[in-house]
Design an enzyme around this catalytic site. Structure first.
Site, PDB file in Angstrom:
ATOM      1  N   CYS A  47     -30.288  -2.305  17.227  1.00  0.00           N
ATOM      2  CA  CYS A  47     -31.128  -3.149  17.261  1.00  0.00           C
ATOM      3  C   CYS A  47     -32.146  -3.649  17.573  1.00  0.00           C
ATOM      4  CB  CYS A  47     -30.715  -4.317  18.709  1.00  0.00           C
ATOM      5  SG  CYS A  47     -31.959  -3.745  19.648  1.00  0.00           S
ATOM      6  N   HIS A 107     -32.362  -5.701  24.735  1.00  0.00           N
ATOM      7  CA  HIS A 107     -32.237  -5.785  23.063  1.00  0.00           C
ATOM      8  C   HIS A 107     -33.486  -6.307  21.986  1.00  0.00           C
ATOM      9  CE1 HIS A 107     -29.288  -6.404  20.097  1.00  0.00           C
ATOM     10  NE2 HIS A 107     -29.505  -8.020  20.730  1.00  0.00           N
ATOM     11  N   ASP A 140     -29.487 -12.211  15.660  1.00  0.00           N
ATOM     12  CA  ASP A 140     -28.613 -11.032  16.585  1.00  0.00           C
ATOM     13  C   ASP A 140     -27.932 -10.503  16.133  1.00  0.00           C
ATOM     14  OD1 ASP A 140     -28.189  -9.974  18.770  1.00  0.00           O
ATOM     15  OD2 ASP A 140     -28.006 -12.148  20.035  1.00  0.00           O
TER      16      ASP A 140
END
Length: 495
Positions: free
Chosen positions: A455, A387, A404
């Site tokens: 991401c 991630h 995030d």
């Protein structure tokens, strides 16, 4: 025990729909379950750890195999059974030990020879009741682990779906996953659900669901801003203008960040994705604060739809952003400094999880050509295994922000960055800086990813928009364009 529990609840469980992938864990797993999940047994059997039905079949098959191999200890020996068969063929009577009275009377012999010696037939004992049998069977550690695991999974799944009430007694203490493990597990599930090889109708349905979820988020944000503007304590218009760029400036920045891809750039993108040796270098250059970088066909392949970005592609894109920032500032002192993806790994590589000496020389003025501590912001891409997230050290407002796209956090990383600020001031300026008064922000009203593969693109666009000074106004639907835009900019700067 697991097989009996499964049989007892068979009617109720058979009518229930299979739980969604990833819904069985409830946010926490015991260490033993994690170890079993990662073991090679799942790979050998070809089972999906997220499927509790497959797990039950595994346990039932294991129990059935053990029962078939178990032999009753009261069974007559082989020699007695063979002798009995011969006696029956010879029509010889058999006497039971439990028969009362006198010596056995053999039947009249037929044919030649004497009657054979009577053979005692052993009577099998009555089987013990179920409760005694359960306590009598020796349980191995594997039996206990498998039975306990399936029972815990079944109970937690039933509770999560509201089928049964939680037990009145306190549940056993379970070790929660770390934030990093939770994010990895969530991404595994989302990546599996967002497979590019899914049928067309499934993909279209998932895309519609993502659009609906995104519109709900946008509507919620608009309602929140509307309430703030209607509030009597809303800031004055002059304060809003001073706090950020004007509407015209924002529109101009958005137009620059989302400008259409020209025909020449489209050709460059096609050339970058064309077949060729994976190690072939298709773009290279020396970038501000980054040094010499190269981009290969293998790196560009990570920019295809549904792919995860690698470090090399991210670093090359960071280099193009650093060059644009230096150009905006006239080639002297940039307002923003960019670290590459290896900075955090080096900084947190020490024995106690922190090693400033490993990155001390990364920010010397001789190496960079400018003073990092004179910048307004320091942008740091962070790779958390599977991630991508972004950290920003705002030196002007004394704040550390963590972005995030799954709305997670990493307090350990924030503490390391605050420590880096203290060490950097001490090493470069011989000054003691107290970061206790610094603020930490983890924004939640930011663009969010709606799949398990974008991401890295979100992280790069956070960095690009923040460096430009533009509010984060992009969405999930822009990701396909941004993937092509990143490749176009890389080809343009790297040639």
């Amino acid at each position: 025990a697991a097989a009996q529990a499964a049989a007892a609840s068979g009617g109720r469980e058979s009518s229930r729909r299979a739980p969604a992938a990833g819904s069985l864990f409830g946010g926490a797993l015991a260490p033993a379950q994690l170890e079993f999940r990662r073991s090679s047994a799942w790979k050998t059997l070809g089972l999906d750890v997220r499927d509790v039905d497959a797990y039950k079949k595994l346990v039932e098959a294991s129990s059935a195999g053990r029962n078939r191999r178990r032999r009753p200890t009261s069974a007559p020996p082989d020699s007695a059974r063979k002798q009995k068969k011969r006696d029956d063929d010879d029509d010889t009577a058999v006497v039971d030990d439990d028969t009362a009275g006198g010596a056995p009377k053999p039947a009249a012999a037929k044919g030649r020879g004497k009657p054979k010696k009577p053979v005692t037939q052993y009577r099998m004992k009555a089987p013990p009741d179920a409760e005694v049998a359960r306590t009598a069977v020796r349980r191995t550690s594997l039996d206990s682990f498998v039975d306990d695991s399936i029972e815990n999974l079944r109970r937690s799944t039933a509770q999560a779906e509201g089928d049964v009430a939680p037990p009145p007694t306190a549940a056993p203490v379970r070790t929660a996953l770390t934030p990093s493990q939770r994010r990895e597990l969530a991404l595994e599930v989302r990546a599996a659900n967002a497979s590019v090889h899914a049928p067309v109708d499934v993909a279209q349905e998932a895309d519609l669901e993502r659009q609906i979820a995104e519109m709900e988020i946008v509507a919620k944000d608009l309602e929140s801003r509307r309430a703030e503007l209607k509030s009597p304590v809303a800031p004055a218009l002059s304060d809003l203008v001073e706090a950020g760029p004007s509407a015209a400036e924002i529109e101009a920045m958005e137009a620059e960040l989302t400008r259409p891809i020209s025909a020449a750039q489209a050709d460059a993108i096609e050339r970058a994705h064309a077949p060729g040796p994976p190690s072939e270098v298709i773009a290279s250059g020396t970038f501000t604060g980054q040094g010499a970088l190269e981009m290969t066909r293998k790196d560009v392949a990570t920019m295809a739809t549904g792919e995860w970005l690698n470090d090399e592609m991210v670093n090359f894109t960071i280099g193009t952003m650093a060059d644009r920032e230096m150009a905006r500032c006239g080639g002297a002192q940039p307002r923003v400094h960019f670290f590459n993806t290896f900075f955090v790994g080096k900084l947190t590589d020490g024995g106690d999880g922190y090693n400033y000496g490993a990155v001390r020389r990364w920010t010397t003025k001789k190496k960079l050509g400018y003073d990092v501590l004179e910048c307004d912001k320091v942008i740091i891409p962070v790779h958390q295994g599977i991630h991508w997230v972004l950290a920003v050290v705002d030196l002007r407002t004394t704040c550390v922000r963590f972005y995030d796209s799954l709305l997670g956090d990493d307090k350990g990383l924030v503490e390391d960055l605050l420590r880096w600020v203290r060490d950097e001031w001490k090493n470069k300026k011989d000054a003691d800086v107290d970061t206790d008064g610094w603020s930490v922000e983890i924004p939640k009203d930011i663009p969010r990813q709606m799949n398990g593969c974008d991401c890295g693109v979100f992280m790069l666009k956070y960095a690009d928009y923040i460096a430009t000074g533009c509010p984060l106004t992009f969405h999930q639907r822009d990701m396909e364009y941004f993937r092509r835009r990143i490749v176009a900019d890389a080809m343009e700067k790297g040639n």
